[in-house]
Design a protein around this motif. Structure first.
Motif: not given
Length: 206
Positions: A131-135, A182-185, A52-59
């Protein structure tokens, strides 16, 4: 047709031809790396489906006034894993800033890919913090994807060890932020094909 307009059209046509040539050269020069990245992407897709992961290639992400290209990002219960792919054959040895790469009788130095990946990791952390996602944990993995490579180094792992390496990453407890990460990036990604091409040209000159 006025001379000024004709000159402008000639300049635009020349620029278009130059851009096309650069695109072709860039595609050819990246082909070997692309083949290795495809092998890694296949393994990551399979892993993501099972976990149940998400992959992003060539970011492509902003890096100060320039940009950086990350081979693969995978988002899961461990947070974010930043994966650098190297598609080289022969033997890679050593553990310093410069590794030794031997192919037959040819021996040369190669920059430790962990150093490049550290830049990518720091960049991901930077954008997540903005984005405030420090953790959200961010991990780095270097994968040598060529089946004809022998590793005598701790600078990376073979492709068949990648699922095991992901399994060993510590899982988050309580609230998990991989979807928000994922959404923030994706929100700050570079979309322009021209900027991506300029990035490839700049990196290729280094």
């Amino acid at each position: 047709m006025p001379d000024l307009l004709r000159n402008i059209l000639i300049i635009l046509a020349a620029a278009a031809v130059l851009l096309l040539v650069l695109l072709i050269i860039n595609r050819i020069s990246k082909q070997k790396g692309i083949e290795g990245e495809k092998r890694v992407a296949k393994v990551l897709r399979h892993y993501a489906r099972k976990n149940r992961g998400t992959v992003w290639n060539n970011a492509f992400l902003p890096l100060y006034k320039e940009s950086c290209e990350i081979d693969h990002l995978i988002f899961g219960a461990f947070g974010v894993a930043v994966i650098e792919t190297k598609n080289v054959s022969g033997t890679v040895s050593g553990n310093g800033d410069q590794l030794t790469h031997t192919v037959g009788r040819q021996v040369h130095k190669m920059r430790n890919p962990q150093l490049q990946n550290k830049t990518h990791i720091d960049n991901v952390v930077h954008h997540l913090r903005k984005a405030g996602l420090n953790n959200v944990p961010v991990h780095g993995i270097v994968v040598f994807s060529n089946p004809d490579v022998t590793l005598q180094t701790n600078a990376g792992i073979l492709l068949d060890k990648l699922p095991q390496a992901l399994d060993k990453l510590p899982r988050q407890r309580g609230a998990r932020g991989e979807d928000a990460a994922y959404r923030a990036l994706r929100a700050v990604r570079i979309k322009s094909p021209v900027k991506k091409l300029l990035h490839d040209i700049r990196v290729g000159r280094r």
